[in-house]
Design an enzyme around this catalytic site. Structure first.
Site, PDB file in Angstrom:
ATOM      1  N   SER A   1       0.878  -1.170   0.000  1.00 24.83           N
ATOM      2  CA  SER A   1       0.000   0.000   0.000  1.00 24.83           C
ATOM      3  C   SER A   1       0.914   1.220   0.000  1.00 24.83           C
ATOM      4  O   SER A   1       2.093   1.117   0.378  1.00 24.83           O
ATOM      5  CB  SER A   1      -0.877   0.005   1.262  1.00 24.83           C
ATOM      6  OG  SER A   1      -1.462   1.267   1.479  1.00 24.83           O
TER       7      SER A   1
ATOM      8  N   TYR B   1      -2.388  -0.765  10.809  1.00 24.54           N
ATOM      9  CA  TYR B   1      -2.400  -1.111   9.384  1.00 24.54           C
ATOM     10  C   TYR B   1      -1.121  -0.621   8.707  1.00 24.54           C
ATOM     11  O   TYR B   1      -0.483  -1.363   7.944  1.00 24.54           O
ATOM     12  CB  TYR B   1      -3.627  -0.498   8.712  1.00 24.54           C
ATOM     13  CG  TYR B   1      -3.694  -0.753   7.227  1.00 24.54           C
ATOM     14  CD1 TYR B   1      -4.120  -1.984   6.730  1.00 24.54           C
ATOM     15  CD2 TYR B   1      -3.306   0.224   6.318  1.00 24.54           C
ATOM     16  CE1 TYR B   1      -4.162  -2.228   5.365  1.00 24.54           C
ATOM     17  CE2 TYR B   1      -3.346  -0.007   4.957  1.00 24.54           C
ATOM     18  CZ  TYR B   1      -3.776  -1.233   4.479  1.00 24.54           C
ATOM     19  OH  TYR B   1      -3.809  -1.467   3.125  1.00 24.54           O
TER      20      TYR B   1
END
Length: 248
Positions: free
Chosen positions: A140, A153
């Protein structure tokens, strides 16, 4: 390589599903892995309709026995494993650090980090015997940036990028390439859950220089490229597919 054998984890929705379709459209034999039998079988029928010799394996990447069986079943069915896409992931519970706990940490890291580690362990085991292979881990933009309210995360995706680069060095002499693809804000169910509100989603889009969300199909195209022989001299690299977000 003609008709490569491709294994994709987290393949039933979003980017994983788009990658399965993209590989099938290019003639690959695709094994899709996930935890929902009905959705997996439906995806296999769709991929077979595209001409792919597709199969579904029910596997939880947090469980090493299931990961080992997933990889071994792929090799038993097709005789080899050429490309692995480790896409299974979770957004966890985005919230301030004061709301996090050992349980929220484990719930995120067990899928996003342990799942990648176990998958690579057994994929590399097979690919070393072949003397070739390409692994793509899905990270990501938050794998190399920070984000307030998403520390767990973000930490998990930083770990994915570090593991990707380290294993790439470890196996380079074995004929195996290991890379990552780092999507920016992409129009998926995970993004909707992660942002929580239309206002939060719009704020995230405002940070993208191309001024829109990415599509799963666009990220899938990046995955197919870096996994392919066209990227044969690329390893240990994180390819941003983020609309310029990382250039800010």
């Amino acid at each position: 390589m003609d008709n490569p054998v491709v294994l994709i984890t987290g393949a039933l929705t979003g980017i994983g599903r788009a990658a399965a379709v993209a590989f099938a459209n290019r003639g690959a034999n695709v094994v899709v892995a996930g935890r929902r039998d009905e959705a997996g079988k439906a995806l296999v029928e769709e991929l077979r309709g595209l001409g792919s010799w597709a199969e579904f394996v029910n596997a939880d990447v947090r469980n090493e026995d299931e990961v080992r069986a997933m990889v071994d079943e792929t090799v038993t069915r097709f005789g080899r494993l050429d490309i692995a896409v480790n896409n299974a992931g979770t957004e966890g519970r985005p919230s301030p650090i004061t709301d996090q706990s050992a349980e929220t940490y484990n719930a995120t890291f067990d899928t996003n980090v342990l799942g990648v580690l176990l998958s690579m362990k057994h994929q590399v085991r097979v690919m070393k015997e072949q003397g070739s292979g390409s692994i793509v881990n899905i990270s990501s933009t938050y794998g190399h940036e920070g984000a307030a309210g998403a520390s767990v995360y973000v930490g998990s995706k930083h770990a994915v990028e570090g593991i990707t680069k380290s294993v790439a060095l470890e196996v380079a002499a074995s004929g195996i390439r290991v890379n990552g693809v780092a999507p920016g804000p992409t129009d998926t169910g995970m993004l909707t859950r992660f942002t929580g509100t239309p206002q939060n989603k719009a704020a995230l889009v405002s940070e993208v220089p191309l001024a829109r969300l990415g599509l799963s199909e666009e990220v899938a195209a990046a995955i197919v490229f870096i996994a392919s022989d066209e990227a044969s001299f690329i390893t240990g690299h994180i390819l941003n597919a983020d609309g310029g977000h990382s250039a800010n």
